[in-house]
Design a protein around this motif. Structure first.
Motif, PDB file in Angstrom:
ATOM      1  N   GLY A   1      -4.885 -16.300 -12.343  1.00 27.80           N
ATOM      2  CA  GLY A   1      -4.772 -15.642 -13.643  1.00 27.80           C
ATOM      3  C   GLY A   1      -4.399 -14.177 -13.530  1.00 27.80           C
ATOM      4  O   GLY A   1      -4.320 -13.471 -14.540  1.00 27.80           O
ATOM      5  N   PHE A   2      -4.153 -13.710 -12.320  1.00 26.93           N
ATOM      6  CA  PHE A   2      -3.798 -12.323 -12.071  1.00 26.93           C
ATOM      7  C   PHE A   2      -2.438 -12.236 -11.392  1.00 26.93           C
ATOM      8  O   PHE A   2      -2.105 -13.076 -10.560  1.00 26.93           O
ATOM      9  N   ALA A   3      -1.670 -11.193 -11.735  1.00 24.62           N
ATOM     10  CA  ALA A   3      -0.484 -10.839 -10.950  1.00 24.62           C
ATOM     11  C   ALA A   3      -0.971 -10.006  -9.776  1.00 24.62           C
ATOM     12  O   ALA A   3      -1.967  -9.289  -9.877  1.00 24.62           O
ATOM     13  N   HIS A   4      -0.271 -10.094  -8.670  1.00 19.88           N
ATOM     14  CA  HIS A   4      -0.699  -9.408  -7.449  1.00 19.88           C
ATOM     15  C   HIS A   4       0.502  -8.766  -6.756  1.00 19.88           C
ATOM     16  O   HIS A   4       1.596  -9.322  -6.749  1.00 19.88           O
ATOM     17  N   GLY A   5       0.259  -7.586  -6.167  1.00 22.25           N
ATOM     18  CA  GLY A   5       1.291  -6.930  -5.397  1.00 22.25           C
ATOM     19  C   GLY A   5       0.708  -5.838  -4.532  1.00 22.25           C
ATOM     20  O   GLY A   5      -0.471  -5.492  -4.658  1.00 22.25           O
ATOM     21  N   PHE A   6       1.538  -5.296  -3.649  1.00 21.28           N
ATOM     22  CA  PHE A   6       1.073  -4.206  -2.790  1.00 21.28           C
ATOM     23  C   PHE A   6       2.229  -3.310  -2.394  1.00 21.28           C
ATOM     24  O   PHE A   6       3.391  -3.719  -2.372  1.00 21.28           O
ATOM     25  N   LEU A   7       1.870  -2.047  -2.088  1.00 21.50           N
ATOM     26  CA  LEU A   7       2.797  -1.036  -1.604  1.00 21.50           C
ATOM     27  C   LEU A   7       2.370  -0.647  -0.197  1.00 21.50           C
ATOM     28  O   LEU A   7       1.199  -0.327   0.034  1.00 21.50           O
ATOM     29  N   VAL A   8       3.316  -0.650   0.745  1.00 26.16           N
ATOM     30  CA  VAL A   8       3.010  -0.302   2.134  1.00 26.16           C
ATOM     31  C   VAL A   8       2.962   1.219   2.279  1.00 26.16           C
ATOM     32  O   VAL A   8       3.918   1.928   1.945  1.00 26.16           O
ATOM     33  N   LEU A   9       1.824   1.718   2.791  1.00 25.18           N
ATOM     34  CA  LEU A   9       1.595   3.153   2.957  1.00 25.18           C
ATOM     35  C   LEU A   9       1.825   3.632   4.390  1.00 25.18           C
ATOM     36  O   LEU A   9       2.084   4.811   4.617  1.00 25.18           O
ATOM     37  N   SER A  10       1.703   2.748   5.360  1.00 26.47           N
ATOM     38  CA  SER A  10       1.876   3.084   6.775  1.00 26.47           C
ATOM     39  C   SER A  10       3.323   2.813   7.192  1.00 26.47           C
ATOM     40  O   SER A  10       4.115   2.286   6.408  1.00 26.47           O
ATOM     41  N   GLU A  11       3.663   3.157   8.434  1.00 19.90           N
ATOM     42  CA  GLU A  11       5.021   2.898   8.924  1.00 19.90           C
ATOM     43  C   GLU A  11       5.380   1.420   8.778  1.00 19.90           C
ATOM     44  O   GLU A  11       6.514   1.076   8.463  1.00 19.90           O
TER      45      GLU A  11
ATOM     46  N   ALA B   1      -2.659  -4.893  10.349  1.00 15.93           N
ATOM     47  CA  ALA B   1      -1.993  -3.758  10.996  1.00 15.93           C
ATOM     48  C   ALA B   1      -1.440  -2.874   9.891  1.00 15.93           C
ATOM     49  O   ALA B   1      -0.761  -3.351   8.998  1.00 15.93           O
ATOM     50  N   GLY B   2      -1.777  -1.582   9.927  1.00 10.85           N
ATOM     51  CA  GLY B   2      -1.262  -0.662   8.930  1.00 10.85           C
ATOM     52  C   GLY B   2      -2.165  -0.517   7.723  1.00 10.85           C
ATOM     53  O   GLY B   2      -3.373  -0.813   7.780  1.00 10.85           O
ATOM     54  N   GLU B   3      -1.549  -0.079   6.598  1.00  7.77           N
ATOM     55  CA  GLU B   3      -2.301   0.176   5.368  1.00  7.77           C
ATOM     56  C   GLU B   3      -1.425  -0.092   4.156  1.00  7.77           C
ATOM     57  O   GLU B   3      -0.232   0.212   4.161  1.00  7.77           O
ATOM     58  N   VAL B   4      -2.034  -0.672   3.114  1.00  7.40           N
ATOM     59  CA  VAL B   4      -1.339  -0.911   1.847  1.00  7.40           C
ATOM     60  C   VAL B   4      -2.233  -0.470   0.688  1.00  7.40           C
ATOM     61  O   VAL B   4      -3.448  -0.341   0.832  1.00  7.40           O
ATOM     62  N   PHE B   5      -1.584  -0.267  -0.456  1.00 10.22           N
ATOM     63  CA  PHE B   5      -2.297  -0.124  -1.724  1.00 10.22           C
ATOM     64  C   PHE B   5      -2.099  -1.445  -2.437  1.00 10.22           C
ATOM     65  O   PHE B   5      -0.974  -1.821  -2.764  1.00 10.22           O
ATOM     66  N   ASP B   6      -3.190  -2.176  -2.639  1.00 14.88           N
ATOM     67  CA  ASP B   6      -3.148  -3.538  -3.177  1.00 14.88           C
ATOM     68  C   ASP B   6      -3.570  -3.530  -4.641  1.00 14.88           C
ATOM     69  O   ASP B   6      -4.542  -2.856  -5.000  1.00 14.88           O
ATOM     70  N   VAL B   7      -2.865  -4.285  -5.493  1.00  9.91           N
ATOM     71  CA  VAL B   7      -3.073  -4.242  -6.936  1.00  9.91           C
ATOM     72  C   VAL B   7      -3.186  -5.651  -7.519  1.00  9.91           C
ATOM     73  O   VAL B   7      -2.451  -6.551  -7.122  1.00  9.91           O
ATOM     74  N   ALA B   8      -4.110  -5.802  -8.467  1.00  8.98           N
ATOM     75  CA  ALA B   8      -4.245  -7.032  -9.251  1.00  8.98           C
ATOM     76  C   ALA B   8      -4.189  -6.657 -10.729  1.00  8.98           C
ATOM     77  O   ALA B   8      -4.831  -5.686 -11.145  1.00  8.98           O
ATOM     78  N   VAL B   9      -3.414  -7.414 -11.516  1.00 11.73           N
ATOM     79  CA  VAL B   9      -3.277  -7.178 -12.952  1.00 11.73           C
ATOM     80  C   VAL B   9      -3.743  -8.432 -13.687  1.00 11.73           C
ATOM     81  O   VAL B   9      -3.263  -9.536 -13.417  1.00 11.73           O
ATOM     82  N   ASP B  10      -4.665  -8.265 -14.616  1.00 10.66           N
ATOM     83  CA  ASP B  10      -5.230  -9.382 -15.382  1.00 10.66           C
ATOM     84  C   ASP B  10      -4.211  -9.878 -16.405  1.00 10.66           C
ATOM     85  O   ASP B  10      -3.799  -9.141 -17.301  1.00 10.66           O
ATOM     86  N   LEU B  11      -3.798 -11.137 -16.280  1.00  9.24           N
ATOM     87  CA  LEU B  11      -2.827 -11.744 -17.195  1.00  9.24           C
ATOM     88  C   LEU B  11      -3.443 -12.855 -18.043  1.00  9.24           C
ATOM     89  O   LEU B  11      -2.734 -13.699 -18.580  1.00  9.24           O
TER      90      LEU B  11
END
Length: 182
Positions: A114-124, A76-86
């Motif tokens: 081996g990756f850091a992971h995170g996301f930013l919520v773009l939708s309500e 439900a909704g939308e995010v910008f999802d990110v992986a960083v190689d560590l």
């Protein structure tokens, strides 16, 4: 399903086949045989579900012991999802890749150990589901600072705005100070 390697080739964008009609839709989000045939022979041990409001940024998290691979998606909704190689031995060490995941596009991201992971919520609001290849181990959890200039993640934030962060994410460390993988 379609599997696309991103700029860091171990991070994969997965688009399942969606069968839709006037009643709605159906998709297989996980099928061990299909994923194994595509080269992803994975053993998941935990499923997680988070709900967050617009502007919430979760991450960038990883576990230095019992590192987790994550198969992530938005229902439900939308995010910008990110992986960083560590992984210090990787030619992509300290680099990031990102993708917009939404209920509408039904795409998933494979974030290997081996990756850091995170996301930013773009939708309500967004409901975010993910499977992990190892169990959560709080004492092994680490956090890369979301705005580390040496990594330079281009979060899609409105000019002058700041994300909503948990205290542990606001206290994240810079890449130069992190305990990373070999």
């Amino acid at each position: 399903m379609n599997i696309e390697a991103l700029a860091i080739p171990e991070v994969l964008l997965i688009t399942p086949r969606v069968f839709g009609d006037a009643r709605g839709f159906f998709l297989e989000s996980w099928n061990r045989r299909s994923f194994a045939a595509a080269g992803l022979d994975l053993d998941f041990v935990q499923d997680n579900h988070s709900r967050s409001q617009r502007g919430v940024l979760r991450g960038l998290h990883y576990q230095i012991r019992q590192p987790q691979g994550k198969l992530v998606r938005v229902v439900a909704g939308e995010v910008f999802d990110v992986a960083v190689d560590l992984r210090r031995s990787s030619p992509h060490f300290g680099r990031w890749v990102g993708a917009r995941l939404s209920a509408d596009n039904a795409q998933m991201l494979w974030v290997p150990p081996g990756f850091a992971h995170g996301f930013l919520v773009l939708s309500e609001q967004a409901d975010f589901l993910y499977k992990t290849t190892d169990y959560y181990l709080p004492e092994a959890e680490r956090c890369l600072r979301w705005d580390d200039p040496s990594v330079g993640v281009q979060w899609p934030l409105a000019p002058g705005s700041q994300p909503t962060l948990a205290a542990k994410d606001a206290a994240g460390s810079l890449l130069a100070q992190l305990e990373c993988f070999p």
